[in-house]
Design an enzyme around this catalytic site. Structure first.
Site, PDB file in Angstrom:
ATOM      1  N   PRO A  11       0.787  -1.238   0.000  1.00 15.19           N
ATOM      2  CG  PRO A  11      -0.121  -1.122   2.125  1.00 15.19           C
ATOM      3  CD  PRO A  11       0.522  -2.074   1.169  1.00 15.19           C
ATOM      4  CG  ASN A  12      -0.230   4.300   1.376  1.00 11.71           C
ATOM      5  OD1 ASN A  12      -1.203   4.871   0.893  1.00 11.71           O
ATOM      6  ND2 ASN A  12      -0.267   3.712   2.551  1.00 11.71           N
ATOM      7  NE  ARG A  19       4.029   6.618   1.640  1.00 11.80           N
ATOM      8  CZ  ARG A  19       4.316   5.382   1.986  1.00 11.80           C
ATOM      9  NH1 ARG A  19       4.747   4.519   1.076  1.00 11.80           N
ATOM     10  NH2 ARG A  19       4.173   4.986   3.215  1.00 11.80           N
ATOM     11  CE1 TYR A  24       8.941   4.941   2.734  1.00 16.19           C
ATOM     12  CE2 TYR A  24       7.473   6.843   2.798  1.00 16.19           C
ATOM     13  CZ  TYR A  24       7.930   5.656   3.353  1.00 16.19           C
ATOM     14  OH  TYR A  24       7.382   5.186   4.519  1.00 16.19           O
ATOM     15  CG  ASN A  75       8.511  -2.082   0.003  1.00 13.06           C
ATOM     16  OD1 ASN A  75       8.037  -2.175   1.140  1.00 13.06           O
ATOM     17  ND2 ASN A  75       9.026  -0.960  -0.477  1.00 13.06           N
ATOM     18  CB  ALA A  78       1.726   0.208   6.119  1.00  8.59           C
ATOM     19  CD  GLU A  99      11.269  -7.632   5.322  1.00  8.96           C
ATOM     20  OE1 GLU A  99      11.692  -8.698   5.836  1.00  8.96           O
ATOM     21  OE2 GLU A  99      10.737  -6.716   5.978  1.00  8.96           O
ATOM     22  CG  HIS A 101      11.387  -2.390   4.023  1.00 14.38           C
ATOM     23  ND1 HIS A 101      10.013  -2.383   3.968  1.00 14.38           N
ATOM     24  CD2 HIS A 101      11.738  -3.549   4.638  1.00 14.38           C
ATOM     25  CE1 HIS A 101       9.559  -3.481   4.535  1.00 14.38           C
ATOM     26  NE2 HIS A 101      10.582  -4.217   4.934  1.00 14.38           N
ATOM     27  NE  ARG A 108      10.524   5.969   8.201  1.00 16.71           N
ATOM     28  CZ  ARG A 108       9.512   5.765   7.344  1.00 16.71           C
ATOM     29  NH1 ARG A 108       9.586   4.780   6.464  1.00 16.71           N
ATOM     30  NH2 ARG A 108       8.460   6.545   7.369  1.00 16.71           N
TER      31      ARG A 108
HETATM   32  C1  DQA Z   1       8.461   0.972   3.455  1.00 12.81           C
HETATM   33  C2  DQA Z   1       8.604   1.208   4.958  1.00 12.81           C
HETATM   34  C3  DQA Z   1       7.287   1.004   5.683  1.00 12.81           C
HETATM   35  O1  DQA Z   1       7.444   1.220   7.073  1.00 12.81           O
HETATM   36  C4  DQA Z   1       6.253   1.986   5.158  1.00 12.81           C
HETATM   37  O2  DQA Z   1       5.002   1.763   5.773  1.00 12.81           O
HETATM   38  C5  DQA Z   1       6.141   1.982   3.676  1.00 12.81           C
HETATM   39  C6  DQA Z   1       7.336   1.817   2.864  1.00 12.81           C
HETATM   40  C7  DQA Z   1       9.737   1.329   2.680  1.00 12.81           C
HETATM   41  O3  DQA Z   1       9.859   0.927   1.538  1.00 12.81           O
HETATM   42  O4  DQA Z   1      10.599   2.023   3.218  1.00 12.81           O
HETATM   43  O5  DQA Z   1       5.063   2.202   3.137  1.00 12.81           O
HETATM   44  O6  DQA Z   1       8.181  -0.398   3.231  1.00 12.81           O
END
Ligand code: DQA
Length: 147
Positions: A11-12, A19, A24, A75, A78, A99, A101, A108
């Site tokens: 998501p997002n 964003r 990011y 990835n 959240a 995995e 990110h 964080r």
């Molecule tokens: C994320 C890190 C997560 O904590 C966050 O909710 C994201 C992006 C990252 O790529 O840094 O949406 O996965």
């Protein structure tokens, strides 16, 4: 046939570019997809790049990947920190999982320090922005090399 890797974005991540760019980066999701496709080509693998804001859809894709793909790069955004369903789906497939990110989740907020994805992952790359996807694909290509 070339190994096919499913790249799952949670998501997002469709909002990348606008964003929180200080966290990011400025690349959009389309930029990230282009980078992954270019990298895959040089590694002799193919990628199936997807994004969803819906937990159930992500679970369905992971289940499908057990049959149609040789590896998963994920990835979960959240959902990394909340989703037992995604962890269970990842644990149910036998292909290697990496995995990724964009941000360094350990630098964080406390709630980002725990990952439900990590118990199912071969390895984790975080904090290196879009380049983390390149490194993850390189690692995946190595894992999929015939021995
Ligand atoms: C994320 C890190 C997560 O904590 C966050 O909710 C994201 C992006 C990252 O790529 O840094 O949406 O996965």
């Amino acid at each position: 046939m070339a190994n096919r890797v499913l790249i799952v974005n949670g998501p997002n991540l469709n909002m990348l570019g606008s964003r929180e760019p200080e966290i990011y980066g400025k690349e959009t999701l389309a930029d990230l997809q282009a980078l992954c496709e270019k990298t895959a080509k040089t590694l002799g693998i193919s990628v199936d790049f997807r994004q969803s804001n819906t937990e159930g859809e992500l679970v369905g894709w992971i289940q499908e990947a057990g049959k149609a793909h040789q590896g998963i790069l994920i990835n979960a955004a959240a959902y990394t920190h909340t989703s037992v369903a995604i962890m269970d789906a990842l644990l149910s497939v036998s292909v290697p999982i990496i995995e990724v990110h964009l941000s360094n989740i350990f630098k964080r907020e406390e709630f980002r320090h725990h990952s439900y994805v990590s118990p199912a992952a071969k390895g984790v790359i975080c904090g290196l922005g879009a380049h983390g996807y390149v490194l993850a694909l390189e690692a995946m290509a190595k894992l999929l090399e015939p021995r």
